[in-house]
Design a protein around this motif. Structure first.
Motif, PDB file in Angstrom:
ATOM      1  N   ASP A  47       0.953  -1.339  -0.135  1.00  0.00           N
ATOM      2  CA  ASP A  47      -0.098  -0.015  -0.105  1.00  0.00           C
ATOM      3  C   ASP A  47       0.741   1.353   0.050  1.00  0.00           C
ATOM      4  O   ASP A  47       1.879   1.334   0.767  1.00  0.00           O
ATOM      5  CB  ASP A  47      -0.786  -0.107   1.255  1.00  0.00           C
ATOM      6  N   PRO A  48       0.653   2.034  -0.985  1.00  0.00           N
ATOM      7  CA  PRO A  48       1.521   3.339  -0.882  1.00  0.00           C
ATOM      8  C   PRO A  48       1.518   4.356   0.286  1.00  0.00           C
ATOM      9  O   PRO A  48       2.778   4.447   0.688  1.00  0.00           O
ATOM     10  CB  PRO A  48       1.003   4.091  -1.919  1.00  0.00           C
ATOM     11  N   ASP A  49       0.597   4.120   1.264  1.00  0.00           N
ATOM     12  CA  ASP A  49       0.689   5.028   2.494  1.00  0.00           C
ATOM     13  C   ASP A  49       1.487   4.246   3.388  1.00  0.00           C
ATOM     14  O   ASP A  49       2.373   4.831   4.249  1.00  0.00           O
ATOM     15  CB  ASP A  49      -0.553   5.122   2.992  1.00  0.00           C
ATOM     16  N   ASN A  50       1.103   3.069   3.693  1.00  0.00           N
ATOM     17  CA  ASN A  50       2.255   2.117   4.444  1.00  0.00           C
ATOM     18  C   ASN A  50       3.637   2.158   4.105  1.00  0.00           C
ATOM     19  O   ASN A  50       4.451   2.045   4.915  1.00  0.00           O
ATOM     20  CB  ASN A  50       1.774   0.765   4.482  1.00  0.00           C
ATOM     21  N   SER A  51       4.008   1.886   2.729  1.00  0.00           N
ATOM     22  CA  SER A  51       5.407   2.150   2.459  1.00  0.00           C
ATOM     23  C   SER A  51       5.807   3.444   2.612  1.00  0.00           C
ATOM     24  O   SER A  51       7.051   3.408   2.997  1.00  0.00           O
ATOM     25  CB  SER A  51       5.277   1.817   0.722  1.00  0.00           C
ATOM     26  N   ALA A  52       5.303   4.511   2.282  1.00  0.00           N
ATOM     27  CA  ALA A  52       5.833   5.718   2.904  1.00  0.00           C
ATOM     28  C   ALA A  52       6.045   5.892   4.391  1.00  0.00           C
ATOM     29  O   ALA A  52       6.982   6.683   4.622  1.00  0.00           O
ATOM     30  CB  ALA A  52       4.581   6.944   2.378  1.00  0.00           C
ATOM     31  N   LEU A  53       5.075   5.535   5.362  1.00  0.00           N
ATOM     32  CA  LEU A  53       5.538   5.479   6.579  1.00  0.00           C
ATOM     33  C   LEU A  53       6.718   4.691   7.091  1.00  0.00           C
ATOM     34  O   LEU A  53       7.602   5.188   7.884  1.00  0.00           O
ATOM     35  CB  LEU A  53       4.258   4.908   7.330  1.00  0.00           C
ATOM     36  N   ARG A  54       6.869   3.239   6.454  1.00  0.00           N
ATOM     37  CA  ARG A  54       8.024   2.655   6.590  1.00  0.00           C
ATOM     38  C   ARG A  54       9.221   3.398   6.100  1.00  0.00           C
ATOM     39  O   ARG A  54      10.221   3.612   6.850  1.00  0.00           O
ATOM     40  CB  ARG A  54       7.870   1.400   5.938  1.00  0.00           C
ATOM     41  N   MET A  55       9.185   3.969   5.050  1.00  0.00           N
ATOM     42  CA  MET A  55      10.325   4.748   4.336  1.00  0.00           C
ATOM     43  C   MET A  55      10.765   5.828   5.390  1.00  0.00           C
ATOM     44  O   MET A  55      12.080   6.218   5.837  1.00  0.00           O
ATOM     45  CB  MET A  55      10.036   5.354   3.351  1.00  0.00           C
ATOM     46  N   ALA A  56       9.698   6.628   6.088  1.00  0.00           N
ATOM     47  CA  ALA A  56       9.967   7.599   7.107  1.00  0.00           C
ATOM     48  C   ALA A  56      10.598   7.056   8.173  1.00  0.00           C
ATOM     49  O   ALA A  56      11.790   7.621   8.733  1.00  0.00           O
ATOM     50  CB  ALA A  56       8.762   8.431   7.409  1.00  0.00           C
ATOM     51  N   VAL A  57      10.067   5.777   8.726  1.00  0.00           N
ATOM     52  CA  VAL A  57      10.961   5.222   9.904  1.00  0.00           C
ATOM     53  C   VAL A  57      12.358   4.779   9.541  1.00  0.00           C
ATOM     54  O   VAL A  57      13.232   5.065  10.253  1.00  0.00           O
ATOM     55  CB  VAL A  57      10.145   3.840  10.498  1.00  0.00           C
ATOM     56  N   GLN A  58      12.542   3.955   8.608  1.00  0.00           N
ATOM     57  CA  GLN A  58      13.812   3.556   8.037  1.00  0.00           C
ATOM     58  C   GLN A  58      14.622   4.521   7.795  1.00  0.00           C
ATOM     59  O   GLN A  58      16.084   4.363   8.189  1.00  0.00           O
ATOM     60  CB  GLN A  58      13.709   2.595   6.819  1.00  0.00           C
ATOM     61  N   ASN A  59      14.308   5.771   7.316  1.00  0.00           N
ATOM     62  CA  ASN A  59      15.259   6.935   6.970  1.00  0.00           C
ATOM     63  C   ASN A  59      15.403   7.911   8.156  1.00  0.00           C
ATOM     64  O   ASN A  59      16.162   8.928   8.074  1.00  0.00           O
ATOM     65  CB  ASN A  59      14.708   7.733   5.827  1.00  0.00           C
ATOM     66  N   ARG A  60      14.869   7.227   9.412  1.00  0.00           N
ATOM     67  CA  ARG A  60      15.095   8.167  10.911  1.00  0.00           C
ATOM     68  C   ARG A  60      14.544   9.427  10.652  1.00  0.00           C
ATOM     69  O   ARG A  60      14.911  10.265  11.203  1.00  0.00           O
ATOM     70  CB  ARG A  60      16.470   8.031  11.208  1.00  0.00           C
ATOM     71  N   GLY A  61      13.108   9.855   9.861  1.00  0.00           N
ATOM     72  CA  GLY A  61      12.500  10.958   9.848  1.00  0.00           C
ATOM     73  C   GLY A  61      12.065  11.225  10.956  1.00  0.00           C
ATOM     74  O   GLY A  61      11.291  12.469  11.150  1.00  0.00           O
ATOM     75  N   ASP A  98     -11.888   0.895   9.158  1.00  0.00           N
ATOM     76  CA  ASP A  98     -10.801   1.742   9.855  1.00  0.00           C
ATOM     77  C   ASP A  98      -9.456   1.045   9.949  1.00  0.00           C
ATOM     78  O   ASP A  98      -9.299   0.074  10.436  1.00  0.00           O
ATOM     79  CB  ASP A  98     -11.180   1.959  11.279  1.00  0.00           C
ATOM     80  N   GLN A  99      -8.647   1.835   9.056  1.00  0.00           N
ATOM     81  CA  GLN A  99      -7.114   1.338   9.060  1.00  0.00           C
ATOM     82  C   GLN A  99      -6.178   2.340   8.836  1.00  0.00           C
ATOM     83  O   GLN A  99      -6.146   3.461   8.034  1.00  0.00           O
ATOM     84  CB  GLN A  99      -7.216   0.798   7.408  1.00  0.00           C
ATOM     85  N   ARG A 100      -5.483   2.493   9.972  1.00  0.00           N
ATOM     86  CA  ARG A 100      -4.634   3.538  10.616  1.00  0.00           C
ATOM     87  C   ARG A 100      -3.380   2.915  10.740  1.00  0.00           C
ATOM     88  O   ARG A 100      -3.366   2.001  11.577  1.00  0.00           O
ATOM     89  CB  ARG A 100      -5.274   4.525  11.469  1.00  0.00           C
ATOM     90  N   LEU A 101      -2.184   3.776  10.879  1.00  0.00           N
ATOM     91  CA  LEU A 101      -0.876   3.539  11.398  1.00  0.00           C
ATOM     92  C   LEU A 101      -0.520   4.682  12.002  1.00  0.00           C
ATOM     93  O   LEU A 101      -0.684   5.559  11.474  1.00  0.00           O
ATOM     94  CB  LEU A 101       0.087   2.950  10.242  1.00  0.00           C
ATOM     95  N   GLU A 102       0.425   4.365  13.165  1.00  0.00           N
ATOM     96  CA  GLU A 102       1.238   5.566  13.648  1.00  0.00           C
ATOM     97  C   GLU A 102       2.492   5.146  14.126  1.00  0.00           C
ATOM     98  O   GLU A 102       2.815   3.998  14.745  1.00  0.00           O
ATOM     99  CB  GLU A 102       0.435   6.105  14.895  1.00  0.00           C
ATOM    100  N   ALA A 103       3.505   5.906  13.889  1.00  0.00           N
ATOM    101  CA  ALA A 103       4.922   5.671  14.230  1.00  0.00           C
ATOM    102  C   ALA A 103       5.481   6.858  14.913  1.00  0.00           C
ATOM    103  O   ALA A 103       5.433   7.844  14.524  1.00  0.00           O
ATOM    104  CB  ALA A 103       6.065   5.108  13.110  1.00  0.00           C
ATOM    105  N   GLN A 134       1.887   9.322  10.809  1.00  0.00           N
ATOM    106  CA  GLN A 134       0.550   8.787  10.640  1.00  0.00           C
ATOM    107  C   GLN A 134       0.214   8.197   9.244  1.00  0.00           C
ATOM    108  O   GLN A 134       0.460   9.180   8.261  1.00  0.00           O
ATOM    109  CB  GLN A 134      -0.459   9.475  11.336  1.00  0.00           C
ATOM    110  N   THR A 135      -0.619   7.288   8.985  1.00  0.00           N
ATOM    111  CA  THR A 135      -1.363   7.219   7.950  1.00  0.00           C
ATOM    112  C   THR A 135      -2.766   7.180   8.368  1.00  0.00           C
ATOM    113  O   THR A 135      -3.232   6.846   9.585  1.00  0.00           O
ATOM    114  CB  THR A 135      -1.364   5.729   7.281  1.00  0.00           C
ATOM    115  N   LEU A 136      -3.488   7.868   7.568  1.00  0.00           N
ATOM    116  CA  LEU A 136      -4.820   8.192   7.659  1.00  0.00           C
ATOM    117  C   LEU A 136      -5.847   7.470   6.925  1.00  0.00           C
ATOM    118  O   LEU A 136      -5.469   6.703   5.926  1.00  0.00           O
ATOM    119  CB  LEU A 136      -5.505   9.755   7.399  1.00  0.00           C
ATOM    120  N   ASN A 137      -7.281   7.154   7.324  1.00  0.00           N
ATOM    121  CA  ASN A 137      -8.279   6.513   6.770  1.00  0.00           C
ATOM    122  C   ASN A 137      -8.341   7.068   5.066  1.00  0.00           C
ATOM    123  O   ASN A 137      -8.130   8.451   5.224  1.00  0.00           O
ATOM    124  CB  ASN A 137      -9.504   6.424   7.432  1.00  0.00           C
ATOM    125  N   GLN A 138      -8.775   6.516   4.402  1.00  0.00           N
ATOM    126  CA  GLN A 138      -8.963   6.716   2.962  1.00  0.00           C
ATOM    127  C   GLN A 138     -10.666   6.780   2.673  1.00  0.00           C
ATOM    128  O   GLN A 138     -11.342   5.926   3.182  1.00  0.00           O
ATOM    129  CB  GLN A 138      -8.554   6.030   1.964  1.00  0.00           C
TER     130      GLN A 138
END
Length: 335
Positions: free
Chosen positions: A127-141, A238-243, A251-255
């Motif tokens: 999922d593009p949103d989930n991938s973007a959140l992971r990238m932020a975590v991996q890049n220590r954003g 309801d599908q959300r993530l927070e790091a 965060q990813t928000l609902n679509q």
């Protein structure tokens, strides 16, 4: 782009997810629809193309079939994985590999002795949103990761017949969140603690299962992961993530089908309802997963969702179920 001829194994709900995605991909061709019942295979072939076949040996011997997509009931996955691997066909398989670690280990042994490209369908990774959140975590954003949280709530409980064959809520549903959050964190838990309740459909409780759960995973690094699951949600899927890190949070928000926020004389910030279910919310992720499978088969890159990932997610899900039943934390160890 190299074109691959695929055999789609199965004609149930997931066949109707993958059929259109295969047809839309420029490097994939739906060559065969397989089901032991030829009438079922023919119905799906009429919708999405390909030849209907009911002879597994003939499907796997067909030179026009370059790879297989296994979208059959979970308890058949291992048998089809073994048959396809022995035939030398690359495999994309829906999750989970199986509900039994012993059977999963049997499949892994076959894949070791008959190595072919293999990818497990943990679609939420794509999922593009989930991938973007992971990238932020991996890049220590957000600096050093401290906590990961996910909310996965379904609009309504499934039929009780589905519950009986599901393997339990943790193996059926939480396993998606487990894999996704371990992938984002880049590590697996050393301890799990889970609790479950039945608040929406008493028939689920009678079956010994839950329709609402909370799960905590403790990682070796000290990162804490919280997973919140429900089989019912009045306002949709309801599908959300927070790091959360020591330097910030993502965060990813609902679509929604319509993301406009409206203000007028009768309403403030009223918005359209959430996406109805996973078929709509994660539609793009299934295409992206097949795109990575194409790349894995054609040699462009190794698949990211492996059979070992599937085994780990199942082991964690089973430990969560054990914890929820016993009320005790369960320790885990991964090589």
């Amino acid at each position: 782009m190299q074109t691959l001829g695929l055999a789609l194994m199965g004609t149930g709900r997931m066949a109707h997810v993958y059929g259109p995605k295969i047809g839309a991909h420029p490097g994939l061709r739906l060559e065969v629809i397989y089901n032991p019942r030829i009438t079922s295979a023919a119905r799906v072939a009429d919708q999405y193309g390909g030849r209907a076949m009911d002879d597994l040996d003939a499907v796997l011997a067909d030179p026009a079939v370059d790879a297989v997509v296994i979208a059959t009931p979970t308890d058949t996955h291992v048998d089809y994985i073994e048959a396809a691997a022995r035939a030398g066909k690359p495999i994309y398989c829906e999750k989970p590999l199986d509900q039994s670690l012993d059977r999963v280990d049997r499949a892994l042994a076959t894949l070791d002795s008959h190595p072919v490209p293999f990818m497990l369908g943990f679609n939420r990774r794509f999922d593009p949103d989930n991938s973007a959140l992971r990238m932020a975590v991996q890049n220590r954003g957000i600096g050093r990761l401290n906590m990961l949280m996910s909310w996965s709530r379904e609009p309504s409980p499934p039929p009780i017949e589905y519950i009986r064959a599901s393997g339990g809520y943790f193996v059926d549903a939480t396993i998606h969140d487990i894999d996704l959050l371990c992938w984002i964190a880049g590590e697996r838990p050393v301890e799990v603690m889970a609790a479950g309740s039945c608040m929406f459909d008493p028939r689920i409780g009678i079956e010994g299962d839950f329709d609402m759960t909370m799960t905590t995973l403790k990682m070796a690094s000290g990162v804490l992961v919280h997973i919140n699951n429900s089989r019912s949600c009045a306002y949709g899927f309801d599908q959300r993530l927070e790091a959360f890190g020591d330097e910030g949070m993502v965060q990813t928000l609902n679509q929604r089908d319509d993301n406009l926020v409206r203000w007028d004389k009768t309403r403030t910030a009223a918005r359209e309802p959430l996406k109805h279910f996973f078929l709509e919310r994660y539609e793009q992720s299934f295409y992206n997963a097949l795109d990575e499978f194409h790349a894995a088969v054609t040699g462009e890159r190794a698949p990211s969702a492996t059979a070992q990932d599937g085994r780990a997610a199942l082991a964690i899900a089973l430990a969560c179920a054990q914890s929820a039943k016993s009320g005790q934390a369960v320790a885990l160890e991964f090589k």
